[in-house]
Design a protein around this motif. Structure first.
Motif, mmCIF file in Angstrom:
data_model
loop_
_atom_site.group_PDB
_atom_site.id
_atom_site.type_symbol
_atom_site.label_atom_id
_atom_site.label_comp_id
_atom_site.label_asym_id
_atom_site.label_seq_id
_atom_site.Cartn_x
_atom_site.Cartn_y
_atom_site.Cartn_z
ATOM 1 N N LEU A 211 -88.732 -30.957 -29.806
ATOM 2 C CA LEU A 211 -87.547 -30.212 -29.406
ATOM 3 C C LEU A 211 -86.659 -29.988 -30.614
ATOM 4 C CD1 LEU A 211 -85.961 -31.633 -26.133
ATOM 5 C CD2 LEU A 211 -86.999 -29.399 -26.470
ATOM 6 N N ILE B 217 -83.247 -27.828 -31.139
ATOM 7 C CA ILE B 217 -82.347 -27.029 -30.313
ATOM 8 C C ILE B 217 -80.982 -26.859 -30.967
ATOM 9 C CG2 ILE B 217 -83.482 -27.603 -28.133
ATOM 10 C CD1 ILE B 217 -81.331 -29.725 -27.676
ATOM 11 N N TYR C 68 -85.584 -33.656 -32.148
ATOM 12 C CA TYR C 68 -86.137 -34.907 -31.628
ATOM 13 C C TYR C 68 -87.344 -35.342 -32.446
ATOM 14 C CZ TYR C 68 -83.206 -34.546 -27.441
ATOM 15 O OH TYR C 68 -82.144 -34.483 -26.580
ATOM 16 N N GLY D 266 -88.011 -39.035 -32.666
ATOM 17 C CA GLY D 266 -87.976 -39.807 -31.429
ATOM 18 C C GLY D 266 -86.746 -39.450 -30.632
ATOM 19 N N GLY D 267 -85.626 -40.052 -30.964
ATOM 20 C CA GLY D 267 -84.371 -39.663 -30.335
ATOM 21 C C GLY D 267 -83.850 -38.388 -30.968
ATOM 22 N N ALA D 268 -82.648 -37.971 -30.532
ATOM 23 C CA ALA D 268 -82.064 -36.740 -31.049
ATOM 24 C C ALA D 268 -81.239 -37.031 -32.303
ATOM 25 C CB ALA D 268 -81.183 -36.109 -29.983
ATOM 26 N N GLU E 51 -77.774 -41.461 -30.086
ATOM 27 C CA GLU E 51 -78.298 -40.129 -30.362
ATOM 28 C C GLU E 51 -77.217 -39.268 -30.999
ATOM 29 O OE1 GLU E 51 -81.179 -38.585 -27.415
ATOM 30 O OE2 GLU E 51 -80.230 -40.034 -26.099
#
Lengths: 451, 194
Positions: A222, A224, A240, A243-245, A268
């Motif tokens: 992702l 974004i 991502y 892993g996390g944002a 995040e």
């Protein structure tokens, strides 16, 4: 007969007296609501322009096609700002096309009631084209503006001509050479390493008119909410990939990737927003337990927390001067737009609607904040005029409309809408008119407009 | 083994006593009987080489017990997540409040996590499409955190529970009606280590 001619002549003089001398910067570009009025009213301050196809100096098919394209693109670019009235192109057929600057049939253009006429020539020299352009005052047959361009990119030449005509004739910063960015699932790639089938989103760019759509990221994850840096050389976005944002910057000309939130191990990080000078980034992070607004230097140093509240604080945007930040908070119970100083002081609530998000502060001279506001089942784009304290609505339930961002001259916005089926990027005038669809493939989200 | 060691010990005792006797006569033979003390030390170190295999044997013995109990531990991570024994937790519109049903699902998850103390899981927060893309990132995070906080409160160590929010990016059901939205407002478990 004589009487009619006299009236028409007086009209032309009145218009042209002001127009060739750009020293009188008209009030119109500052207040586009007036522009609309002048174009449609009898007062007639908007000069009437004719933009025929450019003249191909060699008659090979390629040059002829380029000459035609430049005329068409230039017409679209100029029409976008509504600074001029236009003689419709389909009426030009009766006028013999010129073959050079020497044989322009000015009499015939006067019959069509044109005040100004843009004439250009195109010559192909190897891989590049040489374009010469002149803006004639039809009545006096004098060229009030002329330039030569050499480029390999015909569309860019047309965009440049448009911006320079707007700048020199109307004291307006046109947007013909600006760019859009957005994220999209159009390539249908699937995310690796997950059990559910999940589509990736990647960052794309395009010209302001939707041409030249290009993919920027290849993360297979992702990516974004992209935002152009003020120098239009980098795009910051939420990815991502780790892993996390977290927040990354793609330097699209250097081909390098920076991570702004590199040191962040817990929580995040979402939704970067560049400060107007490009040195700092405001963003949302959960590093201290719940979503708050932070400011950091571009390189990730000097992270400073701006908001302190157990509610959600998210989606920051900078004021044009860089002294304030507008953001969304649900501290009142529902998401609303707030403003806080960049020093963390002076919190003010600005909206009291059912659900507001994605504030975007307009560039000067306007002092407006556009946002998405829940209206029935979906959202519509609204604009809060900060000076007047009034809001106006741009969309009226044509699908759901989200994520507005202003053009650099403040006269247009880009946003997403489901009005054409899937979620696509559209542009719209700040008066709610002139809606134009930018994307046509896949679903497209969270657009931003370059400086 | 023990008898051999004892025999060696007796032998050594015999030899040494003989050596003491012989010592009175001449010194040279003493050098030959001396090596036996070394064998006496090797018997004491000898039990150690067998010891290292023991830890290897121990883990292979322990896992078979749960395997006999159920198929969960034998499943790969992918299989485990495909047919997850950890059921998703659902939420009301614009809410991160855990309903009685949600708490029941989390209690079940907690029981499983206690039974398999080596598991680490990621709690994904998801939203339906009716909020904005931006705000939903925070709402999804809140849902994941609410589920995590509940699990921690019933005794699951916090360091086994990571959270991530995907907002409305990954709907479970791509539909646009109440039934689809209800399925999409969820906290979803992903087992990341076992």
């Amino acid at each position: 007969m004589t009487k009619t001619f006299f009236t028409a002549g007086a009209f032309a003089i009145g218009v042209l007296a002001a127009w060739p001398h750009a020293q009188q910067p008209p009030a119109a570009p500052q207040q586009p609501t007036d522009v609309v009025t002048t174009i449609t009213s009898d007062g007639g301050a908007a000069p009437r322009l004719a933009v025929p196809d450019f003249i191909a100096l060699t008659k090979d098919a390629e040059t002829v096609a380029i000459a035609k394209q430049i005329g068409q693109v230039l017409w679209d670019d100029l029409a976008f700002e509504k600074e001029f009235a236009f003689i419709p192109r389909d009426t030009y057929g009766s006028i013999p096309p010129a073959t050079s600057f020497a044989d322009v049939p000015f009499d015939r253009w006067r019959e069509l009631n044109a005040d100004g006429l843009i004439v250009g020539t195109v010559q192909k020299t190897g891989a590049t084209i040489k374009v010469e352009m002149r803006l004639y005052i039809v009545r006096t047959r004098v060229s009030s503006f002329g330039r030569e361009y050499t480029s390999a990119n015909a569309r860019l030449v047309a965009h440049t001509i448009s911006d320079e005509i707007h700048k020199s004739q109307r004291a307006l910063n046109g947007v013909a050479r600006t760019k859009l960015t957005f994220d999209s699932d159009r390539d249908g790639e699937r995310m690796g390493g997950t059990v559910e089938s999940r589509g990736v989103k990647e960052i794309y760019t395009s010209d302001y008119d939707g041409e030249n759509q290009r993919r920027i990221t290849v993360g297979r994850t992702l990516n974004i909410a992209p935002r152009w840096s003020p120098d239009v050389r980098s795009i910051a976005y939420t990815s991502y990939r780790r892993g996390g944002a977290h927040i990354f910057i793609s330097n699209i000309f250097a081909g390098t990737l920076d991570e702004v939130t590199q040191g962040s191990t817990s929580g995040e990080n979402w939704l970067p927003a560049w400060s107007p000078d490009g040195t700092r980034i405001a963003f949302t992070s959960t590093r201290d337990g719940n979503p708050e607004i932070y400011i950091t230097n571009r390189d990730g140093s000097n992270v400073r927390r701006l908001t302190i509240h157990p509610g959600i604080d998210i989606t920051p945007t900078w004021s044009p001067s860089g002294t304030q930040i507008a953001f969304t908070s649900d501290r009142s119970g529902s998401p609303q737009i707030y403003i806080i100083g960049a020093d963390g002081l002076g919190l003010v609530r600005k909206t009291s609607e059912s659900y507001c998000d994605r504030p975007t502060w307009s560039p000067a001279p306007y002092n407006e904040i556009a946002y998405a506001s829940r209206s029935g089942p979906g959202f519509d784009i609204r604009i809060l005029d900060m000076a007047a304290g009034q809001t106006r609505t741009l969309t009226f339930g044509e699908g759901t409309n989200e994520s507005p961002a202003f053009s650099p001259n403040g006269r247009h916005l880009v946003f997403t809408s489901t009005r054409a089926g899937k979620t696509h990027v559209f542009t719209i005038g700040r008066d709610g008119k002139n809606v134009r669809q930018i994307t046509r493939a896949g679903n497209n989200y969270e657009p931003d407009w370059s400086r | 083994m023990m008898t051999a060691a004892r025999r060696g010990f007796l032998m050594m005792a015999l030899v040494s006593s003989m050596a003491v006797l012989a010592c009175a006569k001449k010194a040279a033979p003493v050098a030959r009987p001396m090596p036996p003390p070394a064998p006496t030390t090797t018997p004491t170190t000898a039990p150690r080489p067998p010891a290292p295999p023991e830890p290897v044997a121990a883990p292979t013995v322990v896992p078979p017990e749960p395997v006999r109990e159920d198929a969960i531990t034998s499943a790969s991570l992918d299989d485990l997540n495909r047919n997850s024994p950890l059921k998703p937790v659902f939420f009301a519109l614009d809410s991160d409040v855990l309903s009685a049903e949600a708490q029941k699902a989390l209690d079940d998850a907690a029981a499983l996590l206690k039974r398999y103390p080596s598991w680490a899981v990621t709690l994904e927060g998801h939203c339906d499409e009716r909020g904005t893309a931006e705000y939903n990132l925070a709402l999804g995070e809140r849902r994941a955190v609410a589920a995590r906080a509940y699990l921690v409160s019933v005794g699951i160590p916090a360091d086994r529970l990571r959270t991530v929010s995907y907002g409305k990016e990954f709907p479970f059901d791509p539909g646009h009606d109440d039934a689809a939205w209800a399925k999409n407002r969820r906290a979803h478990f992903v087992v990341t280590a076992k």
